[in-house]
Design a protein around this motif. Structure first.
Motif, short mmCIF file in Angstrom:
data_model
loop_
_atom_site.label_atom_id
_atom_site.label_comp_id
_atom_site.label_asym_id
_atom_site.label_seq_id
_atom_site.Cartn_x
_atom_site.Cartn_y
_atom_site.Cartn_z
N ILE A 101 9.67 -22.80 -8.97
CA ILE A 101 9.41 -21.28 -8.49
C ILE A 101 8.20 -21.13 -7.75
O ILE A 101 7.24 -21.36 -7.91
N HIS A 102 8.59 -20.38 -6.64
CA HIS A 102 7.66 -20.11 -5.40
C HIS A 102 7.03 -18.98 -5.59
O HIS A 102 7.67 -17.79 -5.94
N GLY A 103 5.86 -18.69 -5.25
CA GLY A 103 4.96 -17.54 -5.21
C GLY A 103 5.58 -16.36 -4.50
O GLY A 103 5.58 -15.20 -4.82
N TYR A 104 6.02 -16.80 -3.38
CA TYR A 104 6.42 -15.89 -2.33
C TYR A 104 7.74 -15.30 -2.87
O TYR A 104 7.82 -14.03 -2.74
N GLY A 105 8.53 -16.04 -3.08
CA GLY A 105 9.83 -15.34 -3.82
C GLY A 105 9.69 -14.58 -4.98
O GLY A 105 10.42 -13.69 -5.18
N LEU A 106 8.81 -15.13 -5.94
CA LEU A 106 8.53 -14.29 -7.08
C LEU A 106 8.01 -12.97 -6.93
O LEU A 106 8.30 -11.93 -7.59
N MET A 107 6.95 -13.14 -5.91
CA MET A 107 6.34 -11.73 -5.58
C MET A 107 7.31 -10.60 -4.78
O MET A 107 7.49 -9.57 -5.15
N ILE A 108 8.25 -11.15 -4.17
CA ILE A 108 9.39 -10.54 -3.38
C ILE A 108 10.18 -9.82 -4.59
O ILE A 108 10.65 -8.74 -4.47
N ALA A 109 10.41 -10.80 -5.35
CA ALA A 109 11.54 -10.34 -6.55
C ALA A 109 10.82 -9.16 -7.51
O ALA A 109 11.42 -8.16 -7.72
N ILE A 166 10.73 6.01 0.18
CA ILE A 166 9.81 5.16 0.83
C ILE A 166 8.46 5.00 -0.07
O ILE A 166 7.77 3.94 0.50
N PRO A 167 8.08 5.73 -0.92
CA PRO A 167 6.85 5.18 -1.68
C PRO A 167 6.94 3.79 -2.52
O PRO A 167 6.00 3.21 -2.55
N SER A 168 8.23 3.79 -2.78
CA SER A 168 8.44 2.53 -3.43
C SER A 168 8.67 1.29 -2.50
O SER A 168 8.25 0.22 -2.90
N VAL A 169 9.01 1.71 -1.24
CA VAL A 169 8.89 0.70 -0.13
C VAL A 169 7.46 0.00 -0.02
O VAL A 169 6.98 -1.17 0.16
N ALA A 170 6.55 0.97 -0.03
CA ALA A 170 4.97 0.62 0.22
C ALA A 170 4.78 -0.17 -1.14
O ALA A 170 3.93 -0.98 -0.96
N LEU A 171 5.18 0.22 -2.49
CA LEU A 171 4.89 -0.75 -3.34
C LEU A 171 5.44 -2.07 -3.37
O LEU A 171 4.48 -2.87 -3.72
N ALA A 172 6.64 -2.14 -2.88
CA ALA A 172 7.33 -3.50 -2.73
C ALA A 172 6.43 -4.22 -1.70
O ALA A 172 6.29 -5.45 -1.97
N GLN A 173 5.87 -3.62 -0.61
CA GLN A 173 5.18 -4.34 0.42
C GLN A 173 4.05 -4.79 -0.37
O GLN A 173 3.45 -5.92 0.19
N ARG A 213 3.02 -8.74 0.02
CA ARG A 213 1.93 -9.28 0.66
C ARG A 213 1.11 -10.55 -0.15
O ARG A 213 0.26 -11.31 0.48
N ILE A 214 0.90 -10.19 -1.47
CA ILE A 214 0.46 -10.88 -2.34
C ILE A 214 1.27 -12.41 -2.19
O ILE A 214 0.59 -13.64 -2.27
N GLY A 215 2.64 -12.25 -1.98
CA GLY A 215 3.50 -13.34 -1.70
C GLY A 215 3.03 -14.25 -0.56
O GLY A 215 2.91 -15.45 -0.66
N CYS A 216 2.63 -13.35 0.81
CA CYS A 216 2.43 -14.03 1.83
C CYS A 216 1.09 -14.56 1.56
O CYS A 216 0.95 -15.77 2.16
N PHE A 217 0.00 -14.26 0.80
CA PHE A 217 -1.12 -14.89 0.51
C PHE A 217 -0.95 -16.12 -0.23
O PHE A 217 -1.60 -17.14 0.30
#
Length: 254
Positions: free
Chosen positions: A13-21, A118-125, A129-133
């Motif tokens: 389980i990768h952090g980036y993929g998990l955060m995206i999901a 669009i608010p949900s887009v900001a939420l997903a982003q 970004r935590i996944g990016c970190f």
């Protein structure tokens, strides 16, 4: 900052993929909830999210390829790498275009659903970004400040040196933007104003944050990074959307 969180048998389980999901799931749940509150057809939300997701992934990849044309000419094998190499602005543009096409196909009011999603887009982003970190991508410049973060050797970011945590800053701004958009949606006058505010605030914040990014692989347009150049265009478009909405003689029925 470890991207490999845990392993279950052959599955890691990768952090980036998990955060995206988690971001996609949160975006969907919030969109369905807000659709019910606005008495909109919730049956379209799942399809709309899928269309926007596919369009977003395609757009993010295509824009990355555009910024890497010279490298692709030297090594066409870059085109076969689908696991990394994405540009967020390409995802935003591709997602919006896919959403527009779905609304045309389903005969829905595009701007009304644009404001809804669009608010949900900001939420997903924010989650993304935590996944990016965790993965170390989208890292910041070197710093001697107390807030500097040192990444391990197995991350995308340079290891052993303190870097500005631009990923966490971006994540925090995205979450704040989500709440601002939700609150603004309650007082908007016409459809499209929430979307315009998103483009306005996101592009302004991204333009400034780009000065502190340390990854230069995303290309540039003159003295500006590719993202800053696109941010300027979207900023102007968002102002145009706002001005146009204010000039409408009668508010639309919400």
């Amino acid at each position: 900052m470890h991207n490999d969180l845990f392993t279950i048998g052959p599955l890691t389980i990768h952090g980036y993929g998990l955060m995206i999901a988690l971001g996609i799931a949160a975006a969907y749940v919030v969109s369905v909830y807000r659709a019910k509150r606005q008495h909109l057809e919730g049956d379209h939300i799942a399809s709309l999210v899928i269309w926007c997701l596919v369009g977003g992934i395609a757009g993010a990849k295509i824009l990355f390829w555009i910024t890497q044309i010279s490298s692709i000419v030297k090594d066409p094998a870059i085109l076969l790498n689908f696991t990394d190499g994405f540009v967020v602005y390409g995802g935003i543009i591709g997602g919006i275009l896919a959403g527009y096409l779905y609304c045309r196909k389903a005969k829905l009011h595009f701007m009304q659903y644009f404001d809804l999603i669009i608010p949900s887009v900001a939420l997903a982003q924010g989650f993304g970004r935590i996944g990016c970190f965790l993965a170390g991508c989208c890292y910041g410049q070197e710093t001697s400040g107390w807030f500097g973060v040192v990444f391990p050797e197995n991350s995308f970011a340079p290891s052993g040196v303190p870097l500005i945590p631009t990923q966490l800053i971006s994540s925090g701004l995205d979450f704040v933007l989500f709440f601002v958009l939700v609150l603004f949606s309650r007082v908007k006058k016409v459809h499209g104003q929430v979307a315009a505010l998103y483009l306005l605030l996101y592009s302004a914040g991204r333009f400034v944050l780009e000065f502190y990014r340390g990854d230069i692989i995303r290309g540039n347009v003159g003295l500006l990074s590719t993202s800053q150049f696109i941010a300027m265009i979207l900023f102007v478009i968002s102002i145009g959307m706002m001005v146009t909405s204010l000039k409408r003689p009668k508010p639309e029925a919400l």
